[in-house]
Design a protein around this motif. Structure first.
Motif, PDB file in Angstrom:
ATOM      1  N   LEU A 109       7.810  -3.359   9.416  1.00 18.55           N
ATOM      2  CA  LEU A 109       8.030  -3.688   8.003  1.00 18.55           C
ATOM      3  C   LEU A 109       9.468  -4.162   7.822  1.00 18.55           C
ATOM      4  N   ILE A 132       3.428  -2.866   2.676  1.00 17.47           N
ATOM      5  CA  ILE A 132       2.755  -1.853   3.491  1.00 17.47           C
ATOM      6  C   ILE A 132       1.252  -2.071   3.578  1.00 17.47           C
ATOM      7  N   LEU A 150       1.532   5.535  12.253  1.00 13.11           N
ATOM      8  CA  LEU A 150       2.777   5.236  11.543  1.00 13.11           C
ATOM      9  C   LEU A 150       3.892   5.905  12.329  1.00 13.11           C
ATOM     10  N   THR A 156       9.144   4.752   5.673  1.00 17.07           N
ATOM     11  CA  THR A 156       7.806   4.211   5.912  1.00 17.07           C
ATOM     12  C   THR A 156       6.738   5.267   5.633  1.00 17.07           C
ATOM     13  N   GLN A 159       6.329   5.778   1.892  1.00 14.94           N
ATOM     14  CA  GLN A 159       5.606   4.713   1.198  1.00 14.94           C
ATOM     15  C   GLN A 159       4.099   4.842   1.405  1.00 14.94           C
ATOM     16  N   TYR A 160       3.674   5.116   2.635  1.00 14.64           N
ATOM     17  CA  TYR A 160       2.239   5.252   2.890  1.00 14.64           C
ATOM     18  C   TYR A 160       1.687   6.528   2.270  1.00 14.64           C
TER      19      TYR A 160
END
Lengths: 213, 213
Positions: A109, A132, A150, A156, A159-160
């Motif tokens: 990302l 994402i 992940l 990161t 965010q997920y």
């Protein structure tokens, strides 16, 4: 259906990296302590090309976390290097040398476009600039029915998690304090239906597995 | 030698109470979730005068945490009531009614002097205005060789941890996020020689015991 999984080492006070992360010190001050439990394990050493090592309660957790992964997503900071646009003259190609330990497609990302980077052993880095969800779609397709990992870092994962897109989370809780740094759950207010489904006590770490029931 | 011990319930994101603590909601928003694992236990119900209840992996941890305690230290916020000087006309006498479950001397850290408060069943509250070391000396003397329990809250635990005065710490790690509130380890940078010595997986909680080796 293929799962979106992440595993991450976290200190007792909630940090996944210490303060002052840099190219020289990617885990920040004190951050390497988060991984000391793993280094002696045969299950950690083998994928890094090292022989020998210990077998203990952590072994099956590490083996499980590495199995059945068809693609990986990671943040720009985990891929590493400098901030801002990529340096075309001297491109940063990751921390892992010419033969990274992934051996499958990796999606990074980033806000800065860059052509894909194919390295040895089946690892390709694809740089995703449209968020994402787009990265997850690419990763799912590339994983061919296997799970999507992940790899981190904290931002990161946040965010997920925040988007409710995580199916399994394994927290390697390390019984130390870092006192400052990057917090895994900063800004995350709920686990999106994930519940604690397994606790494994091991030397210098407690593994907490979360999944949807 | 008598030990200084504390036990505290903490969310996965490090909070021991939710945001907006008040007299009506002493654990803050969502804070009661930190204690849901304990309420069904016979070992929790008995000292609160309730019959019945469950026996599970948490039982011995709770029993151990309640045993061999000769005195308790707590912060002003845990004792509860209003901030600032005590209201002489309508004094706050704690959350626990006329027969609190301590049954031994309790020392309350406060900036505001107040005469001791003797309640039923052997619980006396003594208000200590000259700091954590003075309170610990009083508590040790009152405990007659038994251990001293730090009942909380987070600020009290932080002060004793920071001063290296804690011998044992049992964290009841609850697998939820609170997202905001009071953090146990805020401002604490090291565990002062405490190491993880036991992990107990139990329904809806993981007990992490720290002690000096």
């Amino acid at each position: 259906m293929a799962k979106v999984r992440f595993r991450i080492a976290m200190s007792l006070d909630g940090y996944t990296a210490g303060p002052q992360q840099s190219e020289e010190n990617p885990l920040g001050i004190g951050g390497t302590q988060l991984h000391e439990w793993a280094i002696p394990l045969a299950a950690w050493r083998a994928p890094h090309g090292l022989e020998g090592g210990e077998v203990n309660e952590s072994t099956r957790v590490v083996e499980e976390s590495l199995a059945n992964i068809g693609a990986t997503i990671m943040g720009r900071n985990m891929f590493g290097g400098h901030p801002g646009p990529w340096d075309a003259a001297e491109p940063w190609n990751g921390w892992w040398g010419v033969d990274p330990p992934f051996h499958h497609p990796v999606f990074v990302l980033t806000h800065h476009a860059r052509p894909p980077l194919a390295l040895e052993g089946g690892t390709t880095f694809t740089f995703v600039t449209d968020g994402i969800v787009a990265a997850l779609e690419l990763a799912r397709r590339a994983a061919h029915g296997l799970d999507v990992s992940l790899a981190g870092g904290a931002s990161t994962a946040q965010q997920y998690l925040g988007a409710g897109l995580v199916d399994e989370m394994e927290i390697h809780l390390v019984p130390i304090l870092l006192g400052a740094g990057e917090r895994l759950f900063e800004g995350v207010r709920e686990l999106g239906g994930l519940e604690l489904v397994r606790t494994v006590a091991a030397p210098n770490v407690t593994h907490l597995k979360f999944a949807r029931r």
